[in-house]
Scaffold this active site. Structure first.
Site, PDB file in Angstrom:
ATOM      1  N   GLY A  43       0.464  -1.513   0.051  1.00  0.00           N
ATOM      2  CA  GLY A  43      -0.097  -0.023  -0.052  1.00  0.00           C
ATOM      3  C   GLY A  43       1.112   1.699  -0.004  1.00  0.00           C
ATOM      4  O   GLY A  43       0.394   2.382  -0.794  1.00  0.00           O
ATOM      5  N   ASN A  66      -8.139   3.428   9.390  1.00  0.00           N
ATOM      6  CA  ASN A  66      -7.297   2.879   9.644  1.00  0.00           C
ATOM      7  C   ASN A  66      -7.549   2.429  10.912  1.00  0.00           C
ATOM      8  O   ASN A  66      -7.663   1.704  11.651  1.00  0.00           O
ATOM      9  CB  ASN A  66      -6.092   2.355   9.055  1.00  0.00           C
ATOM     10  CG  ASN A  66      -4.846   4.137   9.201  1.00  0.00           C
ATOM     11  OD1 ASN A  66      -5.984   4.969   8.610  1.00  0.00           O
ATOM     12  ND2 ASN A  66      -4.225   3.516   9.753  1.00  0.00           N
ATOM     13  N   GLN A 102      -7.255  -0.356   3.772  1.00  0.00           N
ATOM     14  CA  GLN A 102      -8.392  -0.735   4.984  1.00  0.00           C
ATOM     15  C   GLN A 102     -10.148  -1.388   4.036  1.00  0.00           C
ATOM     16  O   GLN A 102     -10.309  -2.323   4.299  1.00  0.00           O
ATOM     17  CB  GLN A 102      -8.411   0.319   5.818  1.00  0.00           C
ATOM     18  CG  GLN A 102      -7.375  -0.133   6.018  1.00  0.00           C
ATOM     19  CD  GLN A 102      -6.378  -1.128   7.121  1.00  0.00           C
ATOM     20  OE1 GLN A 102      -7.323  -2.164   7.799  1.00  0.00           O
ATOM     21  NE2 GLN A 102      -5.194  -0.411   7.757  1.00  0.00           N
ATOM     22  N   SER A 132      -3.268  -3.274  -0.306  1.00  0.00           N
ATOM     23  CA  SER A 132      -2.567  -4.067   0.022  1.00  0.00           C
ATOM     24  C   SER A 132      -2.799  -4.906  -0.018  1.00  0.00           C
ATOM     25  O   SER A 132      -3.526  -5.826   0.964  1.00  0.00           O
ATOM     26  CB  SER A 132      -2.090  -2.915   1.452  1.00  0.00           C
ATOM     27  OG  SER A 132      -0.729  -4.426   2.147  1.00  0.00           O
ATOM     28  N   HIS A 143      -1.676  -8.391   2.813  1.00  0.00           N
ATOM     29  CA  HIS A 143      -1.788  -8.944   3.847  1.00  0.00           C
ATOM     30  C   HIS A 143      -2.711  -7.647   4.726  1.00  0.00           C
ATOM     31  O   HIS A 143      -3.081  -8.198   5.797  1.00  0.00           O
ATOM     32  CB  HIS A 143      -0.034  -8.086   4.659  1.00  0.00           C
ATOM     33  CG  HIS A 143       0.024  -6.465   5.306  1.00  0.00           C
ATOM     34  ND1 HIS A 143      -0.531  -6.100   6.034  1.00  0.00           N
ATOM     35  CD2 HIS A 143       0.578  -5.948   4.271  1.00  0.00           C
ATOM     36  CE1 HIS A 143       0.100  -4.940   6.511  1.00  0.00           C
ATOM     37  NE2 HIS A 143       0.397  -4.553   5.344  1.00  0.00           N
ATOM     38  N   THR A 145      12.324  -6.496 -11.037  1.00  0.00           N
ATOM     39  CA  THR A 145      11.325  -8.152 -11.302  1.00  0.00           C
ATOM     40  C   THR A 145      11.246  -8.319 -10.301  1.00  0.00           C
ATOM     41  O   THR A 145      10.976  -8.539  -9.060  1.00  0.00           O
ATOM     42  CB  THR A 145      13.280  -9.604 -11.205  1.00  0.00           C
ATOM     43  OG1 THR A 145      14.017  -9.608 -12.164  1.00  0.00           O
ATOM     44  CG2 THR A 145      12.545 -10.634 -11.644  1.00  0.00           C
ATOM     45  N   CYS A 165       2.510   1.604  12.534  1.00  0.00           N
ATOM     46  CA  CYS A 165       3.451   2.190  12.028  1.00  0.00           C
ATOM     47  C   CYS A 165       3.635   2.966  13.076  1.00  0.00           C
ATOM     48  O   CYS A 165       5.088   3.681  13.701  1.00  0.00           O
ATOM     49  CB  CYS A 165       3.907   2.604  11.609  1.00  0.00           C
ATOM     50  SG  CYS A 165       2.106   3.918  10.490  1.00  0.00           S
TER      51      CYS A 165
HETATM   52  N1  PLP Z   1      -3.203   3.055   3.935  1.00  0.00           N
HETATM   53  C1  PLP Z   1      -3.810   2.858   4.604  1.00  0.00           C
HETATM   54  C2  PLP Z   1      -4.923   3.385   4.950  1.00  0.00           C
HETATM   55  C3  PLP Z   1      -3.143   1.823   5.717  1.00  0.00           C
HETATM   56  O1  PLP Z   1      -4.087   1.343   6.788  1.00  0.00           O
HETATM   57  C4  PLP Z   1      -1.967   1.171   5.228  1.00  0.00           C
HETATM   58  C5  PLP Z   1      -0.688  -0.391   6.223  1.00  0.00           C
HETATM   59  O2  PLP Z   1      -1.834   0.439   7.166  1.00  0.00           O
HETATM   60  C6  PLP Z   1      -1.100   1.648   4.099  1.00  0.00           C
HETATM   61  C7  PLP Z   1      -1.535   2.787   3.440  1.00  0.00           C
HETATM   62  C8  PLP Z   1       0.195   1.252   4.014  1.00  0.00           C
HETATM   63  O3  PLP Z   1       0.164  -0.356   3.069  1.00  0.00           O
HETATM   64  P1  PLP Z   1       0.933  -1.037   2.973  1.00  0.00           P
HETATM   65  O4  PLP Z   1       1.702  -1.700   4.890  1.00  0.00           O
HETATM   66  O5  PLP Z   1       1.163  -2.469   2.758  1.00  0.00           O
HETATM   67  O6  PLP Z   1       2.685  -0.860   3.408  1.00  0.00           O
END
Ligand code: PLP
Length: 390
Positions: A72, A152, A180, A200, A202, A238, A326
């Site tokens: 993301g 998020n 999200q 994203s 994950h 790659t 984060c």
């Molecule tokens: N955007 C939002 C709203 C998110 O919640 C997150 C991850 O927490 C990201 C972007 C970043 O995604 P990634 O962890 O795949 O870099």
């Protein structure tokens, strides 16, 4: 006691079927997707299928609209830079105050280095976007509007499809961070005017380090990194075939499950919230009056700091979060909560984010534990909660 994982907005458990689908691409099908031989062709085909599965999840017109990348954050970065590069002659950008740092940090940086005027649109105490301020900021000078589909920290949804109509009316580009939202609410880009959308893997039971930017057909993309011509020249390097294959499988599963999972998670989340709100004085569910993701509950409790709540829950085997993953550990105030209300940011909020793996037993355990945690942090006399060490 079985650990309980309620931090699915930070990351989700990779689905067993996803891992199984990936494994052969880490062993026998290891070819470089750019190679001319059969092993290369196998990887190329796998990437094509992954793009198509991701496209299907969001109602894109085809796999050619999907640029596979590392996640993301990279998708958000590409969207802002490519969006600005494609809008020459326009010098204003619009974001919300509650965007993920992947957008906010870059938007501020670009505003400074490129002398762009950046409009940061506020939200109300429920986390809803101030649409009047957004409309006032939109003009023929707007190059790009970047808004998240779902927040998020609170799960609050922005009406991005309706906003896209207004953005297109002034000839600007619309990017949506759907990291999200994807797999949790239905996304149908065929019926929308969104130009770019970040995903994203994950967050939807796929692997980490995989994601995508949807780019509407016809929109030229200035790449972030230059190199080989991979991903139609839009993302050099790659390809991580195994991760892309896992993302494709996760997208396929999410597409077939999104409605059922959504209503099941919402029922569990609502049971959690209504029971706690009845039993704990001074407790608030953030964004409960706004449209929200079905899986998210951010709870703020007067007198009980969210960091303390998360720590005591962790001791009881329950994993939750107090804001953006984060920012965790840094004890920074959440910019999302601060945008909603200064008082909220003071105590913070505890985020419970459910997944399709969450069941009634998990919710029962939280309900048996959390009131004791709040009482303990507020210094109230109460029987120690189940599972809490003295
Ligand atoms: N955007 C939002 C709203 C998110 O919640 C997150 C991850 O927490 C990201 C972007 C970043 O995604 P990634 O962890 O795949 O870099």
């Amino acid at each position: 006691m079985r650990p309980i994982y309620l931090d699915n907005n930070a990351t989700t458990r990779p689905d067993a079927a996803v891992v199984e689908t990936m494994l052969p691409y880490l062993t026998e099908f290891f070819g470089n997707a750019s190679s001319a031989h059969d092993l290369g062709a196998t990887s190329r085909l796998a990437l094509k299928r992954a793009r198509e599965s991701v496209a299907a999840l969001i109602g894109a017109a085809g796999g050619d609209e999907i640029v596979l990348m590392s996640g993301g954050t990279e998708a958000d970065n590409l969207a802002l830079r490519a969006g600005l590069a494609a809008s020459e002659g326009r010098d204003e950008m619009i974001v919300s105050a509650v965007e993920h740092p992947a957008i906010l940090a870059l938007a501020h940086r670009l505003a400074k280095t490129r002398r762009l005027r950046l409009h940061v649109i506020p939200v109300d105490a429920q986390g809803r976007l101030d649409l009047d301020k957004l409309r006032a900021a939109l003009s023929m000078r707007t190059a790009l509007v970047s808004l998240m589909w779902a927040n998020n920290e609170t799960g609050v949804l922005f009406p991005v499809e309706a906003i896209a109509q207004e953005v297109k009316a002034v000839g600007a580009l619309m990017h949506v961070d759907a990291v999200q939202a994807a797999g949790r609410v239905v996304i149908d880009l065929a019926a929308s005017r969104i130009d770019m959308l970040s995903l994203s893997a994950h967050k939807l039971h796929g692997p980490k380090g995989a994601g995508a930017l949807y780019v509407r057909r016809g929109l030229a993309v200035e790449p972030l990194v230059y190199g080989g011509g991979q991903e139609r020249g839009r993302r050099a390097g790659t390809e991580n075939v195994a991760a892309a294959v896992g993302f494709g499988k996760a997208a396929e599963l999410a597409a077939s499950r999104v409605r059922g999972d959504g209503s099941r998670m919402a029922a569990l989340r609502d049971r959690l919230e209504s029971s706690l709100l009845q039993g704990v004085a001074g407790l608030r569910a953030l964004g409960a009056e706004a449209p929200r993701l079905p899986n998210t509950s951010a709870l703020a409790c007067v007198g009980a700091e969210a960091d303390g709540v998360a720590m005591l829950l962790n001791r009881a085997g329950i994993a939750v979060s107090t804001g953006a993953a984060c920012a965790a550990g840094s004890h920074r105030q959440s910019h999302v909560l601060a945008a909603m209300s200064a008082e909220l940011a003071e105590f913070g909020a505890t985020r419970f984010s459910l997944s399709r793996d969450t069941d009634d037993e998990d919710i029962d355990r939280v309900l048996a534990t959390l009131p004791g945690v709040f009482a303990r942090l507020r210094g109230e006399a109460r029987k120690p909660a189940a599972g809490l060490a003295a």
